[in-house]
Write a protein that holds these residues in place. Structure first.
Motif, PDB file in Angstrom:
ATOM      1  N   GLN A   1       3.541   9.096  -3.537  1.00  0.00           N
ATOM      2  CA  GLN A   1       3.652   7.806  -4.192  1.00  0.00           C
ATOM      3  C   GLN A   1       4.302   6.818  -3.228  1.00  0.00           C
ATOM      4  O   GLN A   1       5.268   7.142  -2.537  1.00  0.00           O
ATOM      5  CB  GLN A   1       4.494   7.934  -5.451  1.00  0.00           C
ATOM      6  CG  GLN A   1       4.443   6.711  -6.319  1.00  0.00           C
ATOM      7  CD  GLN A   1       5.045   6.963  -7.693  1.00  0.00           C
ATOM      8  OE1 GLN A   1       5.569   8.028  -7.957  1.00  0.00           O
ATOM      9  NE2 GLN A   1       4.947   5.976  -8.546  1.00  0.00           N
ATOM     10  N   LEU A   2       3.739   5.598  -3.177  1.00  0.00           N
ATOM     11  CA  LEU A   2       4.260   4.575  -2.279  1.00  0.00           C
ATOM     12  C   LEU A   2       5.518   3.944  -2.852  1.00  0.00           C
ATOM     13  O   LEU A   2       5.646   3.786  -4.067  1.00  0.00           O
ATOM     14  CB  LEU A   2       3.216   3.476  -2.061  1.00  0.00           C
ATOM     15  CG  LEU A   2       1.904   3.876  -1.407  1.00  0.00           C
ATOM     16  CD1 LEU A   2       0.974   2.680  -1.327  1.00  0.00           C
ATOM     17  CD2 LEU A   2       2.147   4.451  -0.030  1.00  0.00           C
ATOM     18  N   THR A   3       6.398   3.571  -1.969  1.00  0.00           N
ATOM     19  CA  THR A   3       7.568   2.803  -2.396  1.00  0.00           C
ATOM     20  C   THR A   3       7.118   1.357  -2.615  1.00  0.00           C
ATOM     21  O   THR A   3       6.022   0.958  -2.216  1.00  0.00           O
ATOM     22  CB  THR A   3       8.677   2.841  -1.337  1.00  0.00           C
ATOM     23  OG1 THR A   3       8.190   2.188  -0.155  1.00  0.00           O
ATOM     24  CG2 THR A   3       9.089   4.276  -1.013  1.00  0.00           C
ATOM     25  N   ALA A   4       7.965   0.564  -3.232  1.00  0.00           N
ATOM     26  CA  ALA A   4       7.630  -0.842  -3.470  1.00  0.00           C
ATOM     27  C   ALA A   4       7.376  -1.564  -2.151  1.00  0.00           C
ATOM     28  O   ALA A   4       6.445  -2.374  -2.041  1.00  0.00           O
ATOM     29  CB  ALA A   4       8.750  -1.525  -4.250  1.00  0.00           C
ATOM     30  N   GLN A   5       8.168  -1.289  -1.144  1.00  0.00           N
ATOM     31  CA  GLN A   5       8.004  -1.930   0.163  1.00  0.00           C
ATOM     32  C   GLN A   5       6.680  -1.510   0.816  1.00  0.00           C
ATOM     33  O   GLN A   5       5.973  -2.338   1.380  1.00  0.00           O
ATOM     34  CB  GLN A   5       9.187  -1.589   1.080  1.00  0.00           C
ATOM     35  CG  GLN A   5       9.089  -2.166   2.472  1.00  0.00           C
ATOM     36  CD  GLN A   5       9.053  -3.686   2.478  1.00  0.00           C
ATOM     37  OE1 GLN A   5       9.613  -4.342   1.604  1.00  0.00           O
ATOM     38  NE2 GLN A   5       8.366  -4.264   3.444  1.00  0.00           N
ATOM     39  N   GLU A   6       6.338  -0.226   0.726  1.00  0.00           N
ATOM     40  CA  GLU A   6       5.078   0.252   1.299  1.00  0.00           C
ATOM     41  C   GLU A   6       3.875  -0.356   0.575  1.00  0.00           C
ATOM     42  O   GLU A   6       2.891  -0.731   1.203  1.00  0.00           O
ATOM     43  CB  GLU A   6       5.006   1.782   1.233  1.00  0.00           C
ATOM     44  CG  GLU A   6       5.963   2.482   2.170  1.00  0.00           C
ATOM     45  CD  GLU A   6       6.026   3.980   1.929  1.00  0.00           C
ATOM     46  OE1 GLU A   6       6.267   4.713   2.905  1.00  0.00           O
ATOM     47  OE2 GLU A   6       5.838   4.410   0.777  1.00  0.00           O
ATOM     48  N   ALA A   7       3.962  -0.472  -0.753  1.00  0.00           N
ATOM     49  CA  ALA A   7       2.877  -1.077  -1.522  1.00  0.00           C
ATOM     50  C   ALA A   7       2.728  -2.553  -1.162  1.00  0.00           C
ATOM     51  O   ALA A   7       1.612  -3.057  -1.007  1.00  0.00           O
ATOM     52  CB  ALA A   7       3.143  -0.920  -3.018  1.00  0.00           C
ATOM     53  N   ARG A   8       3.825  -3.256  -1.020  1.00  0.00           N
ATOM     54  CA  ARG A   8       3.789  -4.669  -0.625  1.00  0.00           C
ATOM     55  C   ARG A   8       3.153  -4.814   0.751  1.00  0.00           C
ATOM     56  O   ARG A   8       2.322  -5.683   0.986  1.00  0.00           O
ATOM     57  CB  ARG A   8       5.208  -5.252  -0.629  1.00  0.00           C
ATOM     58  CG  ARG A   8       5.251  -6.747  -0.443  1.00  0.00           C
ATOM     59  CD  ARG A   8       6.671  -7.320  -0.546  1.00  0.00           C
ATOM     60  NE  ARG A   8       7.410  -6.857  -1.711  1.00  0.00           N
ATOM     61  CZ  ARG A   8       8.450  -6.006  -1.678  1.00  0.00           C
ATOM     62  NH1 ARG A   8       8.877  -5.520  -0.535  1.00  0.00           N
ATOM     63  NH2 ARG A   8       9.064  -5.637  -2.776  1.00  0.00           N
ATOM     64  N   GLN A   9       3.532  -3.940   1.682  1.00  0.00           N
ATOM     65  CA  GLN A   9       2.986  -3.985   3.034  1.00  0.00           C
ATOM     66  C   GLN A   9       1.484  -3.690   3.023  1.00  0.00           C
ATOM     67  O   GLN A   9       0.717  -4.343   3.736  1.00  0.00           O
ATOM     68  CB  GLN A   9       3.708  -2.981   3.944  1.00  0.00           C
ATOM     69  CG  GLN A   9       3.280  -3.038   5.385  1.00  0.00           C
ATOM     70  CD  GLN A   9       3.638  -4.364   6.023  1.00  0.00           C
ATOM     71  OE1 GLN A   9       4.731  -4.895   5.826  1.00  0.00           O
ATOM     72  NE2 GLN A   9       2.713  -4.924   6.785  1.00  0.00           N
ATOM     73  N   LEU A  10       1.060  -2.748   2.191  1.00  0.00           N
ATOM     74  CA  LEU A  10      -0.356  -2.425   2.086  1.00  0.00           C
ATOM     75  C   LEU A  10      -1.152  -3.621   1.571  1.00  0.00           C
ATOM     76  O   LEU A  10      -2.223  -3.935   2.079  1.00  0.00           O
ATOM     77  CB  LEU A  10      -0.557  -1.221   1.162  1.00  0.00           C
ATOM     78  CG  LEU A  10      -1.976  -0.711   0.988  1.00  0.00           C
ATOM     79  CD1 LEU A  10      -2.525  -0.189   2.312  1.00  0.00           C
ATOM     80  CD2 LEU A  10      -2.022   0.378  -0.065  1.00  0.00           C
TER      81      LEU A  10
END
Length: 158
Positions: free
Chosen positions: A18-27
């Motif tokens: 599962q992606l973290t909020a920061q990783e999802a934002r970056q994606l």
């Protein structure tokens, strides 16, 4: 030459994290979405240009109306589809998004077929070749939209 590892035989072996909020934002920043409304606007513009070109090149008003109606048979159902996809219900969760996509795609297809079936009664002296040219050119806007999709946003460093 780059080799690709084979996929596992069953779903249990697939790695999932599962992606973290920061990783999802970056994606999301790395892969900006194409707005469906920009695609519809592009289809309308292509339809207008095609209709004017058909009318101008042939000197026959019915050719322009036929080509324009062909583009409208793509753009109007695409606008209904975009409206349906951007509704609140279609973004509740993944299941409703998938069901909404399929439902609105079927509505779009049915609307397009209904508009094509109604064309002889709505367009005086209908020219099917001109209608098909307008239809095909408006459909090609999907590919143009993919080619000119928004690029990755550059972050400002201060």
């Amino acid at each position: 030459m780059k080799t690709v590892a084979p996929l596992p035989e069953n779903d249990e072996e697939l790695p999932f994290r599962q992606l973290t909020a920061q990783e999802a934002r970056q994606l999301r920043e790395d892969n900006p979405q194409v707005s469906p409304w920009r695609v519809v606007a592009g289809q309308v513009v292509v339809g207008l240009v095609t209709a004017l070109a058909a009318w101008g090149l042939t000197g026959k008003q019915n050719m322009g109306w036929s080509a324009g109606y062909g583009a409208l048979a793509v753009a109007f159902p695409a606008a209904v589809f975009a409206r349906g996809l951007t509704s609140r219900f279609s973004s509740l969760n993944a299941a409703s998004a998938a069901a909404g996509f399929m439902l609105w795609e079927m509505v779009k297809l049915a609307l397009t077929l209904a508009m094509l079936a109604a064309a002889p009664g709505l367009v005086a002296e209908l020219s099917w070749p001109a209608l098909l040219v307008g239809l095909v050119l408006a459909m090609k806007v999907y590919w143009v939209a993919l080619a000119f999709r928004p690029r990755k946003r550059k972050l400002r460093t201060e």
